[in-house]
Design an enzyme around this catalytic site. Structure first.
Site, PDB file in Angstrom:
ATOM      1  N   ALA A   1       0.864  -1.189   0.000  1.00  0.00           N
ATOM      2  CA  ALA A   1       0.000   0.000   0.000  1.00  0.00           C
ATOM      3  C   ALA A   1       0.892   1.228   0.000  1.00  0.00           C
ATOM      4  O   ALA A   1       2.027   1.179   0.482  1.00  0.00           O
ATOM      5  CB  ALA A   1      -0.870  -0.009   1.251  1.00  0.00           C
TER       6      ALA A   1
ATOM      7  N   GLY B   1       0.388  -5.074   0.671  1.00  0.00           N
ATOM      8  CA  GLY B   1      -0.800  -5.086  -0.192  1.00  0.00           C
ATOM      9  C   GLY B   1      -0.512  -5.681  -1.563  1.00  0.00           C
ATOM     10  O   GLY B   1      -1.427  -6.183  -2.222  1.00  0.00           O
TER      11      GLY B   1
ATOM     12  N   GLU C   1      -0.871  -9.265  -1.008  1.00  0.00           N
ATOM     13  CA  GLU C   1      -2.303  -9.540  -0.815  1.00  0.00           C
ATOM     14  C   GLU C   1      -3.044  -9.519  -2.158  1.00  0.00           C
ATOM     15  O   GLU C   1      -3.988 -10.287  -2.360  1.00  0.00           O
ATOM     16  CB  GLU C   1      -2.899  -8.518   0.161  1.00  0.00           C
ATOM     17  CG  GLU C   1      -2.380  -8.737   1.586  1.00  0.00           C
ATOM     18  CD  GLU C   1      -2.802  -7.640   2.533  1.00  0.00           C
ATOM     19  OE1 GLU C   1      -2.662  -6.448   2.172  1.00  0.00           O
ATOM     20  OE2 GLU C   1      -3.266  -7.956   3.638  1.00  0.00           O
TER      21      GLU C   1
ATOM     22  N   GLU D   1       3.727  -5.276   7.183  1.00  0.00           N
ATOM     23  CA  GLU D   1       2.881  -4.321   7.912  1.00  0.00           C
ATOM     24  C   GLU D   1       3.275  -4.220   9.385  1.00  0.00           C
ATOM     25  O   GLU D   1       3.210  -3.158   9.997  1.00  0.00           O
ATOM     26  CB  GLU D   1       1.399  -4.739   7.812  1.00  0.00           C
ATOM     27  CG  GLU D   1       0.809  -4.627   6.415  1.00  0.00           C
ATOM     28  CD  GLU D   1       1.014  -5.846   5.535  1.00  0.00           C
ATOM     29  OE1 GLU D   1       1.837  -6.734   5.880  1.00  0.00           O
ATOM     30  OE2 GLU D   1       0.365  -5.908   4.475  1.00  0.00           O
TER      31      GLU D   1
HETATM   32  N1  COA Z   1       4.512   3.297  -0.269  1.00  0.00           N
HETATM   33  C1  COA Z   1       4.929   4.491  -0.748  1.00  0.00           C
HETATM   34  N2  COA Z   1       6.105   4.671  -1.355  1.00  0.00           N
HETATM   35  C2  COA Z   1       6.907   3.609  -1.483  1.00  0.00           C
HETATM   36  C3  COA Z   1       6.566   2.335  -1.006  1.00  0.00           C
HETATM   37  C4  COA Z   1       5.283   2.200  -0.385  1.00  0.00           C
HETATM   38  N3  COA Z   1       4.847   1.022   0.070  1.00  0.00           N
HETATM   39  N4  COA Z   1       7.572   1.466  -1.271  1.00  0.00           N
HETATM   40  C5  COA Z   1       8.521   2.176  -1.892  1.00  0.00           C
HETATM   41  N5  COA Z   1       8.139   3.470  -2.020  1.00  0.00           N
HETATM   42  C6  COA Z   1       8.870   4.573  -2.645  1.00  0.00           C
HETATM   43  C7  COA Z   1      10.011   5.066  -1.771  1.00  0.00           C
HETATM   44  O1  COA Z   1       9.504   5.984  -0.807  1.00  0.00           O
HETATM   45  C8  COA Z   1      10.902   5.723  -2.796  1.00  0.00           C
HETATM   46  O2  COA Z   1      10.328   6.964  -3.150  1.00  0.00           O
HETATM   47  P1  COA Z   1      11.267   8.288  -3.262  1.00  0.00           P
HETATM   48  O3  COA Z   1      12.275   7.957  -4.343  1.00  0.00           O
HETATM   49  O4  COA Z   1      10.319   9.365  -3.643  1.00  0.00           O
HETATM   50  O5  COA Z   1      11.899   8.453  -1.917  1.00  0.00           O
HETATM   51  C9  COA Z   1      10.754   4.806  -4.008  1.00  0.00           C
HETATM   52  O6  COA Z   1       9.515   4.112  -3.813  1.00  0.00           O
HETATM   53  C10 COA Z   1      11.870   3.774  -4.142  1.00  0.00           C
HETATM   54  O7  COA Z   1      11.957   3.026  -2.919  1.00  0.00           O
HETATM   55  P2  COA Z   1      13.291   2.902  -2.045  1.00  0.00           P
HETATM   56  O8  COA Z   1      12.880   2.639  -0.637  1.00  0.00           O
HETATM   57  O9  COA Z   1      14.192   4.053  -2.307  1.00  0.00           O
HETATM   58  O10 COA Z   1      13.917   1.593  -2.715  1.00  0.00           O
HETATM   59  P3  COA Z   1      14.907   0.541  -2.004  1.00  0.00           P
HETATM   60  O11 COA Z   1      15.396  -0.352  -3.091  1.00  0.00           O
HETATM   61  O12 COA Z   1      15.904   1.236  -1.157  1.00  0.00           O
HETATM   62  O13 COA Z   1      13.971  -0.318  -1.006  1.00  0.00           O
HETATM   63  C11 COA Z   1      12.005  -1.574  -0.389  1.00  0.00           C
HETATM   64  C12 COA Z   1      12.954  -1.143  -1.532  1.00  0.00           C
HETATM   65  C13 COA Z   1      10.859  -2.317  -1.045  1.00  0.00           C
HETATM   66  C14 COA Z   1      12.725  -2.506   0.570  1.00  0.00           C
HETATM   67  C15 COA Z   1      11.498  -0.312   0.357  1.00  0.00           C
HETATM   68  O14 COA Z   1      11.021   0.627  -0.597  1.00  0.00           O
HETATM   69  C16 COA Z   1      10.387  -0.590   1.324  1.00  0.00           C
HETATM   70  O15 COA Z   1      10.599  -1.113   2.398  1.00  0.00           O
HETATM   71  N6  COA Z   1       9.106  -0.188   0.962  1.00  0.00           N
HETATM   72  C17 COA Z   1       7.980  -0.301   1.834  1.00  0.00           C
HETATM   73  C18 COA Z   1       7.476  -1.712   1.878  1.00  0.00           C
HETATM   74  C19 COA Z   1       6.314  -1.835   2.840  1.00  0.00           C
HETATM   75  O16 COA Z   1       6.432  -1.669   4.037  1.00  0.00           O
HETATM   76  N7  COA Z   1       5.132  -2.150   2.273  1.00  0.00           N
HETATM   77  C20 COA Z   1       3.956  -2.427   3.029  1.00  0.00           C
HETATM   78  C21 COA Z   1       3.131  -1.238   3.254  1.00  0.00           C
HETATM   79  S1  COA Z   1       1.742  -1.644   4.301  1.00  0.00           S
END
Ligand code: COA
Length: 260
Positions: free
Chosen positions: A67, A111, A114, A134
């Site tokens: 999400a 999500g 999911e 989450e």
């Molecule tokens: N919601 C909003 N933005 C998200 C996102 C999410 N779930 N997942 C990634 N992004 C965005 C980041 O904020 C970043 O944006 P920015 O460039 O404007 O700062 C961009 O996507 C790239 O992500 P980044 O974190 O820089 O890539 P990474 O390779 O370092 O890490 C992940 C990848 C997937 C490990 C990391 O993005 C992450 O942990 N995301 C969240 C996952 C999560 O908790 N999802 C469940 C939500 S309930």
């Protein structure tokens, strides 16, 4: 044809491909993605030429990284509950009358996982990674993660993934039964299209009823499920495609199903 802000919709013969197109945000699911995705599925529901749908994410890094966390800040319990009770991609795919295949090309998180679970078949690249993170945000799954994951891979494995937020790789997801198939990244699209095309040749009404029956298995006890199955099986006998399928077998030729 409708214009979409956050997805692309492409037809490849009888297979449609919906691509979530926010690669700079790792295809995170915001409200607009749900709106566009539901509208695209409504378009495909009416389109008799489309028999199977593939759902994927743009870019090589992510299927969907969950999400959109930036939308969480303003949500209250009431608005959040209301959102999930509306038509979402989760519930629309669940009851969509055509098979939906998740083609998972990278991070498949929260999500995103999911959503993959709401699909009928999951096919991943060797580089795909999966988690329900989450718990790391101080919340829990809300798009079916605790329910569909436990039914698909078993309570113990689902419990551990949801409690730890740990990420698993594609071979582990395959071993758990979360993925139906794993392919090298450069073969993922061709192999997924091959499987989709194989399904698309079958009789559409029988596909729809089969999806309904298999989905009912996790909602019912065995007696109810067997009764539902026989009712749906009987319904197939009202279709032109059943007549064509039987005739084609007896005449030793390939059937031509029309969805009637
Ligand atoms: N919601 C909003 N933005 C998200 C996102 C999410 N779930 N997942 C990634 N992004 C965005 C980041 O904020 C970043 O944006 P920015 O460039 O404007 O700062 C961009 O996507 C790239 O992500 P980044 O974190 O820089 O890539 P990474 O390779 O370092 O890490 C992940 C990848 C997937 C490990 C990391 O993005 C992450 O942990 N995301 C969240 C996952 C999560 O908790 N999802 C469940 C939500 S309930």
């Amino acid at each position: 044809m409708a214009e979409y802000q956050t997805i692309t919709l492409e037809r490849r013969g009888s297979v449609a491909v919906i691509t979530i197109n926010r690669p700079d945000k790792l295809n995170a699911l915001n409200q607009q993605v749900h709106k566009d995705g539901v509208a695209a599925l409504d378009e495909l529901r009416q389109d008799e030429t489309v028999r199977v749908v593939i759902l994927t994410g743009a870019g090589e890094k992510a299927f969907i990284a969950g999400a959109d966390i930036s939308e969480f800040a303003d949500q209250t319990p009431v608005t959040q509950r209301d959102l999930f009770n509306q038509r979402t991609l989760f519930n629309t795919i669940d009851t969509f009358p055509k098979p939906v295949i998740a083609m998972i090309n990278g991070f498949c998180l929260g999500g995103g996982n999911e959503l993959a679970l709401a699909c009928d078949i999951r096919i991943g690249s060797e580089t795909a990674r999966f988690s329900q993170p989450e718990i790391n945000l101080g919340i829990m799954c809300g798009g079916g993660g605790t329910q569909r994951l436990a039914r698909l891979i078993g309570e113990g494995r689902a419990m551990e993934l949801c409690l730890t937020g740990d990420m698993i790789d594609a071979p582990t997801a395959h071993k758990f039964g979360l993925l139906n198939h794993v392919f090298p990244a450069d073969q993922l699209e061709a192999e997924t299209l091959r499987i989709a095309a194989k399904i698309a040749e079958k009789a559409p009404i029988a596909l729809q009823l089969t999806k309904e029956a298999v989905k009912f298995a996790s909602k019912s006890n065995l007696d109810e499920g067997l009764r539902r199955e026989v009712d749906l099986f009987a319904l197939c006998f009202s279709t032109e495609d059943k007549t064509e399928g039987v005739a084609a077998f007896l005449e030793k030729r390939k059937p031509e199903f029309k969805g009637r």
